[in-house]
Design an enzyme around this catalytic site. Structure first.
Site, short mmCIF file in Angstrom:
data_model
loop_
_atom_site.label_atom_id
_atom_site.label_comp_id
_atom_site.label_asym_id
_atom_site.label_seq_id
_atom_site.Cartn_x
_atom_site.Cartn_y
_atom_site.Cartn_z
N LYS A 71 -9.16 -11.95 -27.63
CA LYS A 71 -7.81 -12.43 -27.29
C LYS A 71 -6.79 -11.65 -28.10
O LYS A 71 -6.99 -11.33 -29.27
CB LYS A 71 -7.69 -13.93 -27.56
CG LYS A 71 -7.94 -14.36 -28.98
CD LYS A 71 -7.90 -15.87 -29.12
CE LYS A 71 -8.25 -16.30 -30.54
NZ LYS A 71 -8.28 -17.77 -30.69
N ARG A 94 -11.53 -28.90 -23.92
CA ARG A 94 -12.24 -27.94 -24.77
C ARG A 94 -13.28 -28.63 -25.65
O ARG A 94 -14.37 -28.10 -25.90
CB ARG A 94 -11.22 -27.21 -25.65
CG ARG A 94 -11.81 -26.19 -26.62
CD ARG A 94 -10.74 -25.74 -27.61
NE ARG A 94 -11.26 -24.78 -28.55
CZ ARG A 94 -11.14 -23.47 -28.43
NH1 ARG A 94 -10.52 -22.96 -27.39
NH2 ARG A 94 -11.64 -22.65 -29.33
N PHE A 135 -10.66 -18.92 -14.75
CA PHE A 135 -11.03 -17.55 -15.11
C PHE A 135 -12.53 -17.31 -15.16
O PHE A 135 -12.97 -16.20 -15.41
CB PHE A 135 -10.40 -17.15 -16.45
CG PHE A 135 -10.65 -18.08 -17.59
CD1 PHE A 135 -11.91 -18.22 -18.17
CD2 PHE A 135 -9.62 -18.83 -18.12
CE1 PHE A 135 -12.14 -19.06 -19.23
CE2 PHE A 135 -9.82 -19.69 -19.19
CZ PHE A 135 -11.09 -19.80 -19.75
N LYS A 189 -3.50 -14.80 -21.09
CA LYS A 189 -3.84 -15.86 -22.04
C LYS A 189 -2.68 -16.84 -22.04
O LYS A 189 -1.57 -16.51 -22.44
CB LYS A 189 -4.04 -15.28 -23.45
CG LYS A 189 -4.19 -16.34 -24.55
CD LYS A 189 -5.54 -17.03 -24.44
CE LYS A 189 -5.69 -18.07 -25.55
NZ LYS A 189 -4.89 -19.29 -25.31
N GLU A 242 -7.82 -22.82 -17.69
CA GLU A 242 -6.75 -23.42 -18.49
C GLU A 242 -5.80 -24.15 -17.57
O GLU A 242 -5.72 -23.87 -16.37
CB GLU A 242 -5.99 -22.34 -19.27
CG GLU A 242 -6.71 -21.80 -20.49
CD GLU A 242 -5.80 -20.95 -21.34
OE1 GLU A 242 -5.20 -21.49 -22.30
OE2 GLU A 242 -5.68 -19.75 -21.06
N GLU A 291 -7.08 -10.40 -18.67
CA GLU A 291 -6.54 -11.58 -18.02
C GLU A 291 -5.45 -12.24 -18.87
O GLU A 291 -5.45 -12.12 -20.10
CB GLU A 291 -7.66 -12.60 -17.77
CG GLU A 291 -8.82 -12.02 -16.96
CD GLU A 291 -10.09 -12.87 -17.06
OE1 GLU A 291 -9.99 -14.01 -17.57
OE2 GLU A 291 -11.15 -12.40 -16.64
#
Length: 508
Positions: A372, A231, A295, A211, A260, A209
């Protein structure tokens, strides 16, 4: 409990590299703290005061000039009460009120205690007392199973409340903590990988996916009531009405979404990260609209999905999120992962996250099932000053002040400070720089040893961001030391102009 007792433990924890020793020291401390002081103590240990935003910055702390106490007398509750006062200050005169509260607190604290308090207020406490270590310490102090403590903290999103429940409640009370719509949970975190292909090979069948260089959000919906959390689990609902409206229109009645958000410019490219964060920090209306990308889905209409594999959660999310779904592909092909990574970068995003499709949502954990992948930039910069270390690095010179060369004289010539870092420094490097930098010292202050700008160090960064703190208008993001470069001269250092060119839209 006296604050000095907690500060002594923090120094002990910071001075040992042993995780077990850290856990033992923290468990011993927690077992002795009065229950009504536990939430505050956890906030101090994690440099995350339970009051949240306090309106205190480094300038306010640096401006203080008071004589500190010679004998410890502050209790944890005394400090917590002053933080309540700081948090409550608002409106006309609030700045002066905060300054007076800080002066009063500084005068009651010893020098060592004030250094600790200042680091807590600035979020710069580096002791190794991370949340994972504290969770294990809570389990040991309370005699509860570590897995139960960890899950309760994840699902409550409150480490202080978890400590209080573990140490004063029953095992059944702790085990009963569950997922609640409207109460934020700790977000699942990703480890770092080098390439998308390697990450796909590591996790197997994966969801690859985008970032984004945006802000993490967790959105809860119960009927028409929508709440948006950051967050750090701060509630920013009133600052992002456009996100509230989007989630309220989704085809469901109860949701917990992970995602996000950022803002796009007129060409559909992501705006700078600071623009997004500015929306979270301002109460005033803004013309800058945020867009969400979701996500993950932890709850849908009465069904908890936390323990379901990602393939199930992603299917449920696809049915709900529609156009707000994070772009991605499901694949076991490393080449397909690399292709999506290149596509994300071409669109101006950070990279990709590769996630194992069979993995559950491990709230609050940084494991191997999410990886990531972002490009890393390296620059040769000059050391301008070095700060004395604290905790385990007490007695060593640690945090480096980094400068880039001003090639054009645009910023006064010489070297322009662009950031600080202590990351990547091994014990060997710490010993070396502690011996070396005093030999080229130009002046010394209470906070740093300033040195001749002759030492080059190779620094890895994830990028840069605009900053009013430094004269070049740019600051490094996630800087870490790769190696010193004794083979290079100062005039071979990278330039402030090169760093500014990394800014979105260039140096303009």
């Amino acid at each position: 409990m006296l604050l000095a007792r907690l500060v002594d433990t923090v120094h002990s924890v910071g001075a040992t590299p042993s995780r077990l020793a850290k856990i033992d020291a923290l468990a011993s401390l927690l077992a002795q703290i009065d229950p009504d002081e536990l939430p505050a103590a956890i906030g101090f240990l994690t440099a995350s005061p339970r009051q949240g935003r306090l309106g205190v910055g480094w300038r306010g702390i640096a401006a203080l000039d008071v004589e500190h106490a010679s004998v410890p007398s502050l209790r944890l509750g005394d400090v917590d009460a002053v933080l309540d006062r700081l948090a409550a200050a608002s409106g006309t005169g609030s700045q002066a009120e905060r300054a007076q509260a800080l002066r009063d607190l500084a005068a009651r604290a010893t020098t060592v205690e004030w250094d600790f308090i200042a680091r807590v207020l600035l979020g710069e406490l580096r002791t190794g007392a991370l949340e994972g270590v504290l969770l294990d310490a809570i389990a040991k102090a309370s005699g509860r199973r570590a897995e139960t403590v960890r899950r309760a903290a994840m699902l409550s999103g409150d480490l202080g409340a978890t400590a209080l429940l573990a140490l004063t409640g029953s095992a059944d009370d702790l085990a009963a903590v569950g997922l609640v719509v409207g109460r934020p949970v700790l977000p699942m975190l990703a480890s770092t990988g080098t390439t998308a292909a390697a990450a796909v090979e590591a996790v197997g069948e994966a969801s690859v996916e985008y970032k984004l260089d945006g802000a993490r959000i967790q959105v809860h919906r119960a009927g028409d009531d929508v709440r948006v959390f950051t967050r750090s689990l701060a509630d920013v609902t009133h600052r992002v009405p456009e996100l509230v409206g989007i989630v309220r229109a989704l085809p469901a009645k109860a949701l917990i979404l992970d995602g996000e958000t950022l803002s796009l410019d007129e060409d559909g490219k992501p705006r700078p990260f600071q623009d997004t964060m500015a929306r979270f920090g301002a109460d005033a209306a803004s013309d800058l609209l945020l867009r969400p990308w979701f996500f993950d889905l932890l709850h849908r209409d009465g069904r908890d999905l936390l323990d379901e594999p990602l393939r199930v959660r992603r299917a449920e999310l696809t049915a709900v999120a529609g156009e707000w779904l994070m772009p991605g592909v499901q694949t076991a092909d490393p080449a397909a992962g690399e292709e999506l990574s290149a596509q994300a970068l071409a669109e101006g995003h950070e990279g990709v996250v590769v996630k194992a499709l069979d993995a559950p949502y491990a709230a609050g954990r940084r494991g191997a099932t999410w990886i990531k992948v972002k490009p890393v930039h390296t620059y040769d910069l000059v050391v301008l000053a070095v700060e004395p270390g604290s905790g385990r690095r007490q007695g060593w010179l640690s945090n480096l002040h980094l400068g880039a060369r001003d090639e054009t004289g645009e910023f006064g010539g010489g070297f322009v400070m662009v950031g600080k870092t202590f990351k990547g420094l091994t014990d060997e490097l710490l010993r070396w720089q502690t011996a070396y930098f005093p030999t080229i010292q130009t002046r010394r202050t209470s906070s740093a040893v300033h040195v001749e700008p002759v030492t080059l160090v190779e620094i890895a960064i994830d990028g840069v961001q605009r900053s009013s703190r430094y004269p070049g208008g740019v600051a490094l993001r996630f800087a870490r030391v790769k190696a010193y470069r004794p083979d290079k001269r100062p005039d071979e250092a990278d330039t402030i102009q090169a760093l500014r060119a990394l800014l979105p839209g260039g140096a303009s």
